[in-house]
Design a protein around this motif. Structure first.
Motif, PDB file in Angstrom:
ATOM      1  N   ARG A  19      87.949  15.197  52.000  1.00  0.00           N
ATOM      2  CA  ARG A  19      86.830  14.611  51.260  1.00  0.00           C
ATOM      3  C   ARG A  19      86.487  13.255  51.865  1.00  0.00           C
ATOM      4  NH1 ARG A  19      86.941  11.649  46.235  1.00  0.00           N
ATOM      5  NH2 ARG A  19      89.188  12.033  46.088  1.00  0.00           N
ATOM      6  N   GLU A  20      85.200  12.958  51.961  1.00  0.00           N
ATOM      7  CA  GLU A  20      84.743  11.649  52.408  1.00  0.00           C
ATOM      8  C   GLU A  20      83.905  11.018  51.302  1.00  0.00           C
ATOM      9  OE1 GLU A  20      82.631  12.017  56.063  1.00  0.00           O
ATOM     10  OE2 GLU A  20      84.388  12.687  57.206  1.00  0.00           O
ATOM     11  N   LEU A  21      83.964   9.710  51.192  1.00  0.00           N
ATOM     12  CA  LEU A  21      83.176   9.023  50.187  1.00  0.00           C
ATOM     13  C   LEU A  21      82.790   7.640  50.670  1.00  0.00           C
ATOM     14  CD1 LEU A  21      85.447   7.611  47.367  1.00  0.00           C
ATOM     15  CD2 LEU A  21      86.419   8.908  49.261  1.00  0.00           C
ATOM     16  N   THR A  22      81.767   7.083  50.045  1.00  0.00           N
ATOM     17  CA  THR A  22      81.335   5.722  50.307  1.00  0.00           C
ATOM     18  C   THR A  22      81.742   4.858  49.129  1.00  0.00           C
ATOM     19  OG1 THR A  22      79.459   6.416  51.665  1.00  0.00           O
ATOM     20  CG2 THR A  22      79.359   4.203  50.718  1.00  0.00           C
ATOM     21  N   VAL A  23      82.522   3.834  49.407  1.00  0.00           N
ATOM     22  CA  VAL A  23      83.004   2.910  48.382  1.00  0.00           C
ATOM     23  C   VAL A  23      82.160   1.647  48.444  1.00  0.00           C
ATOM     24  CG1 VAL A  23      84.962   1.533  47.589  1.00  0.00           C
ATOM     25  CG2 VAL A  23      85.345   3.834  48.523  1.00  0.00           C
ATOM     26  N   ALA A  33      85.347   5.836  53.401  1.00  0.00           N
ATOM     27  CA  ALA A  33      86.721   6.187  53.032  1.00  0.00           C
ATOM     28  C   ALA A  33      86.908   7.688  53.178  1.00  0.00           C
ATOM     29  CB  ALA A  33      87.033   5.755  51.604  1.00  0.00           C
ATOM     30  N   GLU A  34      88.157   8.081  53.460  1.00  0.00           N
ATOM     31  CA  GLU A  34      88.498   9.489  53.634  1.00  0.00           C
ATOM     32  C   GLU A  34      89.721   9.823  52.804  1.00  0.00           C
ATOM     33  OE1 GLU A  34      89.370   9.987  57.730  1.00  0.00           O
ATOM     34  OE2 GLU A  34      87.390   9.350  58.441  1.00  0.00           O
ATOM     35  N   VAL A  35      89.756  11.042  52.305  1.00  0.00           N
ATOM     36  CA  VAL A  35      90.925  11.549  51.588  1.00  0.00           C
ATOM     37  C   VAL A  35      91.409  12.802  52.298  1.00  0.00           C
ATOM     38  CG1 VAL A  35      91.843  12.338  49.385  1.00  0.00           C
ATOM     39  CG2 VAL A  35      90.005  10.636  49.416  1.00  0.00           C
ATOM     40  N   HIS A  36      92.685  12.822  52.635  1.00  0.00           N
ATOM     41  CA  HIS A  36      93.296  13.960  53.330  1.00  0.00           C
ATOM     42  C   HIS A  36      94.441  14.501  52.472  1.00  0.00           C
ATOM     43  CE1 HIS A  36      91.465  12.897  57.333  1.00  0.00           C
ATOM     44  NE2 HIS A  36      91.413  11.712  56.750  1.00  0.00           N
ATOM     45  N   GLY A  79      84.499   1.091  62.438  1.00  0.00           N
ATOM     46  CA  GLY A  79      84.351   2.524  62.252  1.00  0.00           C
ATOM     47  C   GLY A  79      83.004   2.889  61.655  1.00  0.00           C
ATOM     48  N   ARG A  80      83.035   3.612  60.540  1.00  0.00           N
ATOM     49  CA  ARG A  80      81.799   4.035  59.890  1.00  0.00           C
ATOM     50  C   ARG A  80      81.408   3.157  58.699  1.00  0.00           C
ATOM     51  NH1 ARG A  80      82.311  10.448  59.095  1.00  0.00           N
ATOM     52  NH2 ARG A  80      84.561  10.139  59.392  1.00  0.00           N
ATOM     53  N   SER A  81      82.073   2.000  58.566  1.00  0.00           N
ATOM     54  CA  SER A  81      81.658   1.019  57.553  1.00  0.00           C
ATOM     55  C   SER A  81      80.713   0.035  58.215  1.00  0.00           C
ATOM     56  CB  SER A  81      82.869   0.279  56.969  1.00  0.00           C
ATOM     57  OG  SER A  81      83.699   1.150  56.246  1.00  0.00           O
ATOM     58  N   PRO A  82      79.453   0.002  57.804  1.00  0.00           N
ATOM     59  CA  PRO A  82      78.490  -0.852  58.507  1.00  0.00           C
ATOM     60  C   PRO A  82      78.791  -2.332  58.347  1.00  0.00           C
ATOM     61  CG  PRO A  82      77.508   0.061  56.508  1.00  0.00           C
ATOM     62  CD  PRO A  82      78.832   0.749  56.688  1.00  0.00           C
ATOM     63  N   ALA A  83      78.402  -3.099  59.356  1.00  0.00           N
ATOM     64  CA  ALA A  83      78.495  -4.555  59.255  1.00  0.00           C
ATOM     65  C   ALA A  83      77.482  -5.026  58.222  1.00  0.00           C
ATOM     66  CB  ALA A  83      78.214  -5.189  60.610  1.00  0.00           C
ATOM     67  N   VAL A  84      77.814  -6.071  57.496  1.00  0.00           N
ATOM     68  CA  VAL A  84      76.921  -6.597  56.468  1.00  0.00           C
ATOM     69  C   VAL A  84      76.350  -7.920  56.928  1.00  0.00           C
ATOM     70  CG1 VAL A  84      78.056  -5.434  54.550  1.00  0.00           C
ATOM     71  CG2 VAL A  84      78.883  -7.654  55.295  1.00  0.00           C
TER      72      VAL A  84
END
Length: 331
Positions: A19-23, A33-36, A79-84
């Protein structure tokens, strides 16, 4: 030359997430975020270091997800968290982000083993007194990290300790120069700075791809935070069982940091020093890091946490059976 952000095959290739999600963090920053692993299994939360990503934990995720629920997230800008846009970066952002990930991925009161490498370990120390960490941390692994004096005690620049060495180290780590594609020369430099002399070419390749993928502005922005980092108070606030691990050839955060942290912890689970290894211990010694995480989970995660979903299923099945039996009797 390659611009791939990680290897695509072998034990260091990131496995697909269940599962993948955006926190969403406190200031609105969005974190990948990822859940394995199986739902309901004992939980492990992994926080990667400076210039890395969730791909850095591929070996640990692959090994632990067989019987743990493994949660990994990309630090902001990585990674896949964008810079703010909010700059400068701050240590409080690291703590906010960890709290947000724990709240989004764990049930209220659910405990997990938290493992942090380098800046990920600093994140855990920075957040140690936060309510979210107090609620969810069962035990902690601090891996190849430090709490203060990072630039002054780094040995990346091979000269005796001095003001000159500190200035050179700060300039090198804070440089905005693009790293560019992965090249043989780039791998040699990365290996010298961050890995042990015996690190195999495949492990150097893994780390080079991940580090070179980090945007240079993000790399430089977080380097300024690390150069002034002071989270020694967070070490004393880590009241859960905490283990420390370091490579004896770590130039980024030499073993002096690990020894200082282990001595100051309220509930130390001991210090592991891995002979001949550098800063990238989760890649250089994946089995040792995984084993330490697993040991903490076996000791401090209550088995009933992973049994609750199964018990609920059994309870529902029992109720259904009773209803079926009552229906048969009524018929």
């Amino acid at each position: 030359m390659s611009r791939l952000t990680h290897v695509t095959s072998g034990p260091y290739a990131p496995p697909p997430a269940a599962r993948e999600l955006t926190v969403v963090s406190a200031d609105g920053a969005r974190l990948h975020a990822e859940v394995h692993g199986p739902e309901g299994a004992p939980a492990v939360v992994l926080a990667h270091g400076w210039t890395c990503s969730t791909a850095f934990w591929a070996a640990q995720i692959r090994a632990l997800a067989t019987d743990h629920r493994v949660i990994a997230y990309d630090q902001r800008g990585h990674g896949r968290s964008p810079a703010v846009a909010q700059l400068p970066y701050t240590v409080d952002m690291l703590a906010d982000d960890l709290e947000a990930v724990l709240a989004a991925t764990l049930a209220p009161g659910e405990k997990a083993v938290l493992a942090g490498h380098s800046m990920g370990g600093m994140t855990i120390m920075a957040a140690a007194a936060r309510p979210g960490v107090r609620e969810h941390a069962a035990a902690v692994l601090l891996c190849s990290t430090g709490a203060s004096r990072l630039v002054a005690e780094s040995t990346v620049v091979p000269i005796p300790p001095s003001g000159l060495r500190t200035r050179l180290t700060k300039a090198i780590l804070g440089s905005k120069a693009p790293l560019g594609p992965v090249t043989p020369v780039g791998k040699k430099v990365l290996k010298y700075a961050t890995m042990g002399p015996g690190s195999s070419p495949d492990k150097v390749e893994v780390c080079a791809r991940i580090v070179h993928a980090c945007p240079r502005g993000v790399r430089a922005g977080w380097s300024h935070v690390l150069s002034t980092l002071q989270v020694d108070a967070g070490v004393e606030a880590l009241t859960v069982p905490t283990a420390v691990l370091v490579g004896t050839h770590d130039r980024m955060t030499p073993a002096v940091h690990a020894r200082r942290i282990a001595a100051a912890l309220p509930r130390s689970e001991g210090l592991t020093e891995l002979a001949g290894l550098g800063h990238m211990t989760p890649v250089e010694a994946p089995e040792a890091v995984t084993a330490r995480i697993r040991e903490l989970g076996e000791r401090y995660l209550k088995p009933e946490q992973s049994e609750k979903p199964e018990k609920n299923v059994q309870s529902q099945q029992s109720q259904q059976n009773v209803q079926s039996e009552e229906g048969a009797q009524a018929a």
